[in-house]
Write an enzyme that holds these catalytic residues in place. Structure first.
Site, PDB file in Angstrom:
ATOM      1  N   ASP A 202     -10.333  -7.120  14.165  1.00  0.00           N
ATOM      2  CA  ASP A 202     -11.713  -7.407  13.767  1.00  0.00           C
ATOM      3  C   ASP A 202     -11.719  -7.442  12.241  1.00  0.00           C
ATOM      4  O   ASP A 202     -11.606  -6.404  11.588  1.00  0.00           O
ATOM      5  CB  ASP A 202     -12.642  -6.316  14.322  1.00  0.00           C
ATOM      6  CG  ASP A 202     -14.118  -6.598  14.027  1.00  0.00           C
ATOM      7  OD1 ASP A 202     -14.396  -7.288  13.021  1.00  0.00           O
ATOM      8  OD2 ASP A 202     -14.983  -6.111  14.780  1.00  0.00           O
ATOM      9  N   LYS A 227     -22.034 -11.512   9.408  1.00  0.00           N
ATOM     10  CA  LYS A 227     -21.875 -10.729   8.192  1.00  0.00           C
ATOM     11  C   LYS A 227     -21.441 -11.636   7.030  1.00  0.00           C
ATOM     12  O   LYS A 227     -22.166 -12.534   6.687  1.00  0.00           O
ATOM     13  CB  LYS A 227     -20.898  -9.576   8.463  1.00  0.00           C
ATOM     14  CG  LYS A 227     -21.174  -8.847   9.803  1.00  0.00           C
ATOM     15  CD  LYS A 227     -22.483  -8.093   9.848  1.00  0.00           C
ATOM     16  CE  LYS A 227     -22.891  -7.661  11.241  1.00  0.00           C
ATOM     17  NZ  LYS A 227     -21.914  -6.882  11.987  1.00  0.00           N
TER      18      LYS A 227
HETATM   19  C1  PLP Z   1     -21.678  -6.556  13.378  1.00  0.00           C
HETATM   20  C2  PLP Z   1     -20.292  -6.308  13.831  1.00  0.00           C
HETATM   21  C3  PLP Z   1     -19.861  -6.701  15.114  1.00  0.00           C
HETATM   22  C4  PLP Z   1     -20.787  -7.305  16.136  1.00  0.00           C
HETATM   23  O1  PLP Z   1     -21.250  -8.556  15.751  1.00  0.00           O
HETATM   24  P1  PLP Z   1     -22.695  -9.152  16.139  1.00  0.00           P
HETATM   25  O2  PLP Z   1     -22.698 -10.466  15.451  1.00  0.00           O
HETATM   26  O3  PLP Z   1     -23.733  -8.198  15.627  1.00  0.00           O
HETATM   27  O4  PLP Z   1     -22.735  -9.256  17.623  1.00  0.00           O
HETATM   28  C5  PLP Z   1     -18.535  -6.488  15.439  1.00  0.00           C
HETATM   29  N1  PLP Z   1     -17.678  -5.909  14.571  1.00  0.00           N
HETATM   30  C6  PLP Z   1     -18.057  -5.508  13.342  1.00  0.00           C
HETATM   31  C7  PLP Z   1     -17.076  -4.864  12.429  1.00  0.00           C
HETATM   32  C8  PLP Z   1     -19.376  -5.692  12.936  1.00  0.00           C
HETATM   33  O5  PLP Z   1     -19.762  -5.275  11.716  1.00  0.00           O
END
Ligand code: PLP
Length: 411
Positions: A202, A227
């Site tokens: 991730d 993000k």
């Molecule tokens: C926000 C986030 C997610 C989930 O993503 P969404 O677009 O809110 O579904 C997954 N991993 C990390 C590190 C995040 O900050």
């Protein structure tokens, strides 16, 4: 055998020809900034429009039954989505990109590629929504999960069973900004030859500007494009990037079969945003370094968690694995919950809100806000105590940001 995509082969062929054309347009050694702006896109073949149009359509007219231009139904394929998928793949150095309607939908798609009985080794400090998805949903479908501290490679090796199919890595972690050595994780997965353990990273906090997991041995990169990649706090989205043809086939099948696809407008917003990713990230990081130093030297601050500070226990790993330390900072204020509450009310520029990665600076309290769903004992074990505050440093003028934070800390 991975399941096949249930669209006519002509579709797949037509699409790979288009991909080839796009790839050929860009010089092979195009630098990151150039890829941000151009990768995956050509002027619209109909009008010459320089921006990829928003193909706001659900279906495509066929010349006769089964005779079409590679587009049949928009859950399966959409040209705006195709462009952003190619763009994101190019940024991560991947050959394939598959986009989803949210980061959680992208995570679900990876999990849906597994079988009941399969085992996942997961970082113990993952995004709360990832833990909730695995624990409350996929566990009910027979997947099993072991959560380990991935800063300790031996613990990861011990957690692997003969059913392990996936290693789920998140680095830097949220909100403690711990780093995990991606190359070390990939090396461990490779020790289990024949078992085919895929390493997923991730990369939401770092972005491909700062960290390229595929080049460190990972098999898939996941993003919440909500993000930094979206970057303007106006779109929810997710993506998986990979150079594995096998995983791409499986993910593309799930994208169409389960249907968690991004809308054309959201695909367009994302495509537009990545054009400035390199410039935004540069300023995000510059600003964050200054803010981290301000915090580290402020008498009301007990501790700062930021991989860019030499005091961070994994500062060396940051320098090895990342191009810069990112723009997320956590810190502990002296005076506990009471002082933390007052600080969050006192800032004027730093907005009190969840989420991160937008151009505007945000401030939040993990124990009350983003991480409230984690039981208190577990929170405390991870270091998320009542005085902990997390900031997402935006790209406003740095003096204005410093003045705002200093005034709020002094208040
Ligand atoms: C926000 C986030 C997610 C989930 O993503 P969404 O677009 O809110 O579904 C997954 N991993 C990390 C590190 C995040 O900050």
């Amino acid at each position: 055998m991975p399941p096949r995509i249930d669209t006519p082969t002509t579709t797949t062929e037509a699409r790979s020809v288009t991909l080839l054309e796009h790839t050929m347009k860009l010089p092979e050694n195009a630098a990151f900034a150039t890829r941000c702006i151009h990768a995956g896109q050509v002027p619209d073949p109909t009008t010459g429009a320089i921006m990829t149009p928003i193909y706001q359509t659900s279906t495509y007219v066929q010349d006769g039954p089964g005779v079409h231009k590679g587009y049949v139904y928009a859950r399966g394929h959409n040209p705006t989505r195709d462009a952003v998928q190619r763009n994101l793949a190019a940024l991560e150095g991947a050959t394939h990109g598959v986009c989803f309607s949210s980061g959680c939908a992208a995570e679900s798609a990876i999990a849906m590629c597994l079988e009941a009985g399969d085992h996942v080794v997961c970082s113990d400090d993952v995004y709360g929504g990832t833990f909730r998805l695995f624990d409350k949903i996929f566990r009910r479908f027979g997947l099993t999960f072991t959560y380990v501290d991935m800063t300790k490679p031996a613990a990861v090796r011990d957690a692997i069973t003969d059913k392990t199919k996936l290693m789920w890595v998140e680095t830097p972690t949220n909100p403690m900004l711990k780093l995990i050595d991606i190359r070390a994780m990939a090396d461990i997965a490779n020790e289990f030859v024949g078992q085919g353990i895929a390493v997923v990273v991730d990369n939401t906090f770092a972005t491909p500007y700062l960290q390229q997991p595929l080049s460190l041995g990972a098999d898939m990169v996941l993003h919440s494009t909500t993000k930094y990649l979206g970057g303007h706090s106006d779109v929810i989205g997710g993506a998986v990037l990979t150079s594995s043809d096998d995983w791409h086939k499986r993910l593309a099948f799930v994208q169409n079969a389960a249907g968690g696809v991004p809308a054309p407008m959201d695909s367009f917003l994302l495509l537009r945003s990545t054009k400035t990713l390199h410039v935004r990230m540069q300023r995000h990081v510059e600003n964050a370094i200054t803010i981290a130093n301000l915090l580290a030297n402020h008498p009301s601050v007990e501790k700062v968690y930021y991989p860019g500070l030499e005091s961070h226990p994994q500062h060396e790993l940051m320098k090895r694995q990342m191009r810069g330390p990112g723009a997320m900072i956590s810190f502990v204020v002296k005076g506990g919950l009471d002082k933390a509450r007052r600080l969050l009310k006192a800032t004027k520029l730093f907005a009190c809100a969840e989420s991160l990665g937008g151009v505007e600076s945000l401030i939040e309290h993990p124990a009350i806000m983003t991480h409230a769903s984690i039981p208190k004992e577990q929170r405390e074990a991870l270091g998320i105590d009542d005085g902990l505050i997390r900031v997402s440093v935006g790209i406003e003028d740095i003096d204005d940001l410093c003045n705002d934070l200093r005034a709020a800390l002094d208040a």
